[in-house]
Design a protein around this motif. Structure first.
Motif, PDB file in Angstrom:
ATOM      1  N   ARG A 116      -2.589   5.917 -10.050  1.00 35.01           N
ATOM      2  CA  ARG A 116      -2.927   4.609  -9.477  1.00 35.01           C
ATOM      3  C   ARG A 116      -3.317   3.621 -10.580  1.00 35.01           C
ATOM      4  O   ARG A 116      -2.866   2.468 -10.595  1.00 35.01           O
ATOM      5  CB  ARG A 116      -4.072   4.769  -8.484  1.00 35.01           C
TER       6      ARG A 116
ATOM      7  N   LYS B  54       0.260   5.238   0.826  1.00 36.58           N
ATOM      8  CA  LYS B  54      -0.743   6.115   1.439  1.00 36.58           C
ATOM      9  C   LYS B  54      -0.322   7.581   1.263  1.00 36.58           C
ATOM     10  O   LYS B  54       0.785   7.967   1.637  1.00 36.58           O
ATOM     11  CB  LYS B  54      -0.894   5.776   2.915  1.00 36.58           C
TER      12      LYS B  54
ATOM     13  N   ASN C 262      -1.614  -0.106  -5.289  1.00 37.79           N
ATOM     14  CA  ASN C 262      -2.508  -0.134  -4.132  1.00 37.79           C
ATOM     15  C   ASN C 262      -2.341   1.211  -3.419  1.00 37.79           C
ATOM     16  O   ASN C 262      -1.744   1.305  -2.354  1.00 37.79           O
ATOM     17  CB  ASN C 262      -2.132  -1.309  -3.216  1.00 37.79           C
ATOM     18  N   LEU C 263      -2.850   2.255  -4.062  1.00 39.12           N
ATOM     19  CA  LEU C 263      -2.652   3.631  -3.582  1.00 39.12           C
ATOM     20  C   LEU C 263      -3.967   4.189  -3.037  1.00 39.12           C
ATOM     21  O   LEU C 263      -4.994   4.127  -3.697  1.00 39.12           O
ATOM     22  CB  LEU C 263      -2.122   4.506  -4.715  1.00 39.12           C
ATOM     23  N   SER C 264      -3.899   4.735  -1.842  1.00 35.63           N
ATOM     24  CA  SER C 264      -5.067   5.387  -1.241  1.00 35.63           C
ATOM     25  C   SER C 264      -4.657   6.775  -0.775  1.00 35.63           C
ATOM     26  O   SER C 264      -3.470   7.069  -0.613  1.00 35.63           O
ATOM     27  CB  SER C 264      -5.583   4.575  -0.047  1.00 35.63           C
TER      28      SER C 264
ATOM     29  N   GLU D 162       0.825  -1.208   0.000  1.00 36.69           N
ATOM     30  CA  GLU D 162       0.000   0.000   0.000  1.00 36.69           C
ATOM     31  C   GLU D 162       0.861   1.261   0.000  1.00 36.69           C
ATOM     32  O   GLU D 162       1.879   1.336   0.693  1.00 36.69           O
ATOM     33  CB  GLU D 162      -0.917   0.005   1.214  1.00 36.69           C
TER      34      GLU D 162
END
Length: 278
Positions: free
Chosen positions: A35, A9, A41-43, A7
């Protein structure tokens, strides 16, 4: 997105103080496209720093993007939101100076550029004689031409400039003491006997900032400028010729569209690669 990649973030710090703007949408659009392109898996999370005094914990995110915003970058000194904001910046710097393998990357835009210049004492901050607004050329310095974030950019390149304040007269002694680099400066104005504003600075290996808006989206800006009240405001302030020139430059794929597709994505390449290596 379903992916087995680790991930990433991102925190977007909103300094617009509740004022309607195109910048926050621009940042989110860039992150969403990035993304999808890289199947990451970028938030991201958004924090209303000025209006709600929201600031994330420094270790909750990998990458920080700090927006522009309205008003004076001087008058907020000592305010509660600014204390919390600079406390976050200090913690990010301390983390990066530690032996932590995974560093924290940050990109500061316009108002946050000016705040950081004040924090470090990098130049004079003052109110412009008249606001700078439009699709304008920015010139790279020798250091800027060799900096990865500007790979693929022409010299000069075009970007959205929207500011009433400016940072001028670089304090070269402070730049040298702190190991910082001036990467870009304002357009040349041979007919105007005024200093040129600093437009991009590398604060350190992990922090970069611009006084212009690399997140600006050509179609969004065109839609915004087409609103009758905004058109009237720009024409009254800058004239019809300037307004028409802005619209023409927004249609040019080598100007705003290229800047938005290049500078922040280059920064993200640098940050994400570092995270993957860590």
């Amino acid at each position: 997105m379903i992916t087995d990649k680790p991930e990433v973030k991102v925190a977007i710090l909103d300094l617009y103080d509740g004022i309607a703007n195109e910048g926050m949408r621009g940042f989110q659009d860039i992150l969403k496209r990035y993304r999808e392109k890289h199947q990451l898996n970028l938030s991201y999370g958004i924090f209303d720093v000025r209006k709600k005094c929201e600031v994330p914990e420094y270790d909750d995110f990998d990458i920080y993007i700090v927006s522009g915003g309205p008003g004076s970058p001087i008058d907020s000194e000592g305010s509660e939101w600014e204390k919390k904001y600079f406390n976050l910046v200090d913690k990010l710097e301390d983390h990066n100076l530690s032996n932590a393998v995974q560093k924290k990357y940050a990109f500061f835009v316009c108002h946050s550029f000016q705040l950081m210049c004040r924090k470090y004492g990098l130049g004079d901050i003052n109110l412009r004689r008249s606001p700078s607004f439009g699709v304008l050329p920015v010139h790279l310095t020798a250091d800027g031409r060799n900096y990865q974030v500007f790979d693929g950019m022409t010299d000069p390149f075009y970007t959205v400039d929207s500011r009433s304040w400016q940072v001028i007269n670089p304090n070269n002694k402070r730049f040298d003491e702190l190991g910082m680099k001036l990467l870009a400066i304002e357009k040349e104005r041979p007919h105007v006997d005024l200093p040129r504003a600093m437009m991009a600075i590398r604060f350190n290996e992990y922090f970069i900032s611009t006084q212009f808006h690399p997140e600006a989206d050509a179609q969004g800006m065109k839609s915004w400028l087409s609103k009758e009240e905004k058109k009237k405001e720009v024409v009254n302030e800058h004239g019809l010729d300037k307004y028409t020139e802005m619209l023409e430059r927004l249609d040019d794929p080598d100007k705003i569209a290229h800047t938005q597709a290049t500078i922040i994505p280059n920064f993200l390449d640098q940050a994400v690669m570092s995270l993957q290596e860590a």
